[in-house]
Design a protein around this motif. Structure first.
Motif, mmCIF file in Angstrom:
data_model
loop_
_atom_site.group_PDB
_atom_site.id
_atom_site.type_symbol
_atom_site.label_atom_id
_atom_site.label_comp_id
_atom_site.label_asym_id
_atom_site.label_seq_id
_atom_site.Cartn_x
_atom_site.Cartn_y
_atom_site.Cartn_z
ATOM 1 N N ILE A 1 -8.350 -18.846 -5.059
ATOM 2 C CA ILE A 1 -7.361 -18.510 -6.081
ATOM 3 C C ILE A 1 -7.208 -17.004 -6.070
ATOM 4 C CG2 ILE A 1 -6.860 -18.492 -8.551
ATOM 5 C CD1 ILE A 1 -8.376 -21.132 -8.759
ATOM 6 N N THR A 2 -5.963 -16.556 -6.028
ATOM 7 C CA THR A 2 -5.695 -15.121 -6.030
ATOM 8 C C THR A 2 -4.384 -14.857 -6.758
ATOM 9 O OG1 THR A 2 -5.624 -13.128 -4.672
ATOM 10 C CG2 THR A 2 -4.545 -15.075 -3.769
ATOM 11 N N GLY A 3 -3.884 -13.655 -6.678
ATOM 12 C CA GLY A 3 -2.653 -13.307 -7.369
ATOM 13 C C GLY A 3 -2.015 -12.062 -6.803
ATOM 14 N N SER A 4 -0.883 -11.736 -7.376
ATOM 15 C CA SER A 4 -0.180 -10.503 -7.009
ATOM 16 C C SER A 4 0.571 -9.984 -8.225
ATOM 17 C CB SER A 4 0.781 -10.742 -5.838
ATOM 18 O OG SER A 4 1.851 -11.566 -6.229
ATOM 19 N N VAL A 5 0.813 -8.696 -8.222
ATOM 20 C CA VAL A 5 1.615 -8.051 -9.264
ATOM 21 C C VAL A 5 2.624 -7.138 -8.591
ATOM 22 C CG1 VAL A 5 -0.127 -8.164 -11.084
ATOM 23 C CG2 VAL A 5 -0.085 -6.207 -9.562
ATOM 24 N N GLY A 6 3.787 -7.009 -9.198
ATOM 25 C CA GLY A 6 4.823 -6.176 -8.610
ATOM 26 C C GLY A 6 5.645 -5.462 -9.657
ATOM 27 N N LEU A 7 6.308 -4.411 -9.198
ATOM 28 C CA LEU A 7 7.144 -3.568 -10.049
ATOM 29 C C LEU A 7 8.394 -3.215 -9.262
ATOM 30 C CD1 LEU A 7 7.345 -1.541 -12.583
ATOM 31 C CD2 LEU A 7 6.402 0.120 -11.002
ATOM 32 N N LEU A 8 9.562 -3.302 -9.886
ATOM 33 C CA LEU A 8 10.818 -2.935 -9.253
ATOM 34 C C LEU A 8 11.582 -2.012 -10.184
ATOM 35 C CD1 LEU A 8 12.801 -3.361 -6.875
ATOM 36 C CD2 LEU A 8 13.784 -5.255 -8.197
ATOM 37 N N MET A 9 11.978 -0.865 -9.655
ATOM 38 C CA MET A 9 12.759 0.109 -10.437
ATOM 39 C C MET A 9 14.151 0.219 -9.831
ATOM 40 S SD MET A 9 9.828 3.007 -11.256
ATOM 41 C CE MET A 9 10.934 4.248 -10.782
ATOM 42 N N HIS A 10 15.159 0.194 -10.698
ATOM 43 C CA HIS A 10 16.552 0.338 -10.279
ATOM 44 C C HIS A 10 16.954 1.788 -10.529
ATOM 45 C CE1 HIS A 10 16.762 -4.049 -10.120
ATOM 46 N NE2 HIS A 10 16.058 -4.011 -11.238
ATOM 47 N N VAL A 11 17.143 2.532 -9.448
ATOM 48 C CA VAL A 11 17.506 3.952 -9.531
ATOM 49 C C VAL A 11 19.014 4.033 -9.327
ATOM 50 C CG1 VAL A 11 17.108 6.255 -8.607
ATOM 51 C CG2 VAL A 11 15.275 4.547 -8.542
ATOM 52 N N GLY A 12 19.750 4.215 -10.396
ATOM 53 C CA GLY A 12 21.205 4.165 -10.289
ATOM 54 C C GLY A 12 21.647 2.726 -10.086
ATOM 55 N N ASN A 13 22.889 2.548 -9.652
ATOM 56 C CA ASN A 13 23.436 1.205 -9.484
ATOM 57 C C ASN A 13 23.087 0.572 -8.147
ATOM 58 O OD1 ASN A 13 24.625 1.194 -11.981
ATOM 59 N ND2 ASN A 13 26.598 1.944 -11.247
ATOM 60 N N ARG A 14 22.721 1.357 -7.145
ATOM 61 C CA ARG A 14 22.601 0.812 -5.795
ATOM 62 C C ARG A 14 21.243 1.016 -5.124
ATOM 63 N NH1 ARG A 14 27.042 -1.264 -3.462
ATOM 64 N NH2 ARG A 14 29.026 -0.891 -4.468
ATOM 65 N N VAL A 15 20.303 1.700 -5.759
ATOM 66 C CA VAL A 15 19.016 1.995 -5.122
ATOM 67 C C VAL A 15 17.895 1.309 -5.906
ATOM 68 C CG1 VAL A 15 17.402 3.822 -4.466
ATOM 69 C CG2 VAL A 15 19.858 4.203 -4.243
ATOM 70 N N GLN A 16 16.993 0.658 -5.148
ATOM 71 C CA GLN A 16 15.829 0.019 -5.748
ATOM 72 C C GLN A 16 14.569 0.551 -5.073
ATOM 73 O OE1 GLN A 16 18.116 -2.380 -4.073
ATOM 74 N NE2 GLN A 16 19.435 -2.119 -5.834
ATOM 75 N N VAL A 17 13.519 0.726 -5.886
ATOM 76 C CA VAL A 17 12.216 1.159 -5.397
ATOM 77 C C VAL A 17 11.192 0.191 -5.980
ATOM 78 C CG1 VAL A 17 10.513 3.025 -5.395
ATOM 79 C CG2 VAL A 17 12.952 3.571 -5.329
ATOM 80 N N GLY A 18 10.295 -0.307 -5.123
ATOM 81 C CA GLY A 18 9.349 -1.292 -5.615
ATOM 82 C C GLY A 18 7.968 -1.145 -5.010
ATOM 83 N N ALA A 19 6.996 -1.757 -5.678
ATOM 84 C CA ALA A 19 5.615 -1.774 -5.200
ATOM 85 C C ALA A 19 5.030 -3.140 -5.514
ATOM 86 C CB ALA A 19 4.799 -0.681 -5.865
ATOM 87 N N ASN A 20 4.090 -3.586 -4.648
ATOM 88 C CA ASN A 20 3.459 -4.878 -4.831
ATOM 89 C C ASN A 20 2.010 -4.800 -4.396
ATOM 90 O OD1 ASN A 20 2.709 -7.734 -3.459
ATOM 91 N ND2 ASN A 20 4.057 -8.032 -5.211
ATOM 92 N N ALA A 21 1.148 -5.470 -5.132
ATOM 93 C CA ALA A 21 -0.268 -5.579 -4.769
ATOM 94 C C ALA A 21 -0.605 -7.060 -4.690
ATOM 95 C CB ALA A 21 -1.150 -4.894 -5.793
ATOM 96 N N TYR A 22 -0.999 -7.531 -3.489
ATOM 97 C CA TYR A 22 -1.389 -8.924 -3.271
ATOM 98 C C TYR A 22 -2.903 -8.986 -3.146
ATOM 99 C CZ TYR A 22 -2.096 -13.426 -1.021
ATOM 100 O OH TYR A 22 -2.528 -14.689 -0.726
ATOM 101 N N ASN A 23 -3.509 -9.875 -3.866
ATOM 102 C CA ASN A 23 -4.963 -10.061 -3.906
ATOM 103 C C ASN A 23 -5.700 -8.771 -4.296
ATOM 104 O OD1 ASN A 23 -7.349 -11.569 -3.704
ATOM 105 N ND2 ASN A 23 -7.668 -10.931 -1.601
ATOM 106 N N PRO A 24 -5.254 -8.100 -5.331
ATOM 107 C CA PRO A 24 -5.962 -6.879 -5.730
ATOM 108 C C PRO A 24 -7.351 -7.154 -6.292
ATOM 109 C CG PRO A 24 -4.310 -7.437 -7.371
ATOM 110 C CD PRO A 24 -4.130 -8.402 -6.218
#
Length: 166
Positions: free
Chosen positions: A88-111
């Motif tokens: 059993i494991t998990g992941s967490v993620g974050l997505l930021m919308h910079v303006g209308n057309r740019v996205q920046v994200g991060a994800n941690a799998y099995n932290p």
């Protein structure tokens, strides 16, 4: 993101070989408090296979920030003396919308550093990723991702996605 509830199923017999069967089913439920997801996947055949079940939740926490988390049940099965293993494991993620057309994200799998059958010598590698992308137009998206998986060198991936239809 998902704006209405949806479900899908997929099956494949790669190269016509029963040993490379792939089956997956997914369901997403959009609610006023966020989006819930359930996914089930199977790869292999009766003598050797991998199964994954997951439950996910994501939501917008600010106008430009989305967060999500998933919990996974993983199982490996091999016939004969090898038996099976689960985790059993998990992941967490974050997505930021910079303006209308740019996205920046991060994800941690099995932290959490989960391992197969709680044996620390049979670990599931942790994986951390950071990516960014831009909608160049309504039909074209370009993006890149930097991935660091435990005990492997850094990997950089880039891609272009063209949508023929809206």
């Amino acid at each position: 993101g998902l704006t209405q509830s949806a479900a899908g199923v997929y099956g494949e017999k790669r190269f016509g070989l029963q040993h490379l069967n792939v089956f997956t089913a997914a369901f997403g439920l959009v609610t006023s408090s966020g989006t819930f997801g359930v996914n089930a996947g199977f790869f292999g055949f009766s003598q050797q296979n991998q199964t994954q079940l997951s439950v996910s939740y994501g939501r917008k926490i600010a106008k430009v920030v989305d967060v999500g988390a998933s919990f996974y049940y993983l199982q490996l099965s091999q016939a004969g003396m090898y038996g099976s293993a689960s985790a059993i494991t998990g992941s967490v993620g974050l997505l930021m919308h910079v303006g209308n057309r740019v996205q920046v994200g991060a994800n941690a799998y099995n932290p959490f550093g989960s391992s197969w059958n709680n044996k620390k010598e049979e670990f599931i590698p942790s994986r951390y990723s950071f990516g960014m992308g831009m909608d160049v137009s309504d039909n074209i998206f370009i993006g890149t991702e930097i991935i660091k998986e435990e005990n492997l060198p850094v990997d950089v991936q880039a891609g272009i996605h063209y949508s023929f239809l809206p």
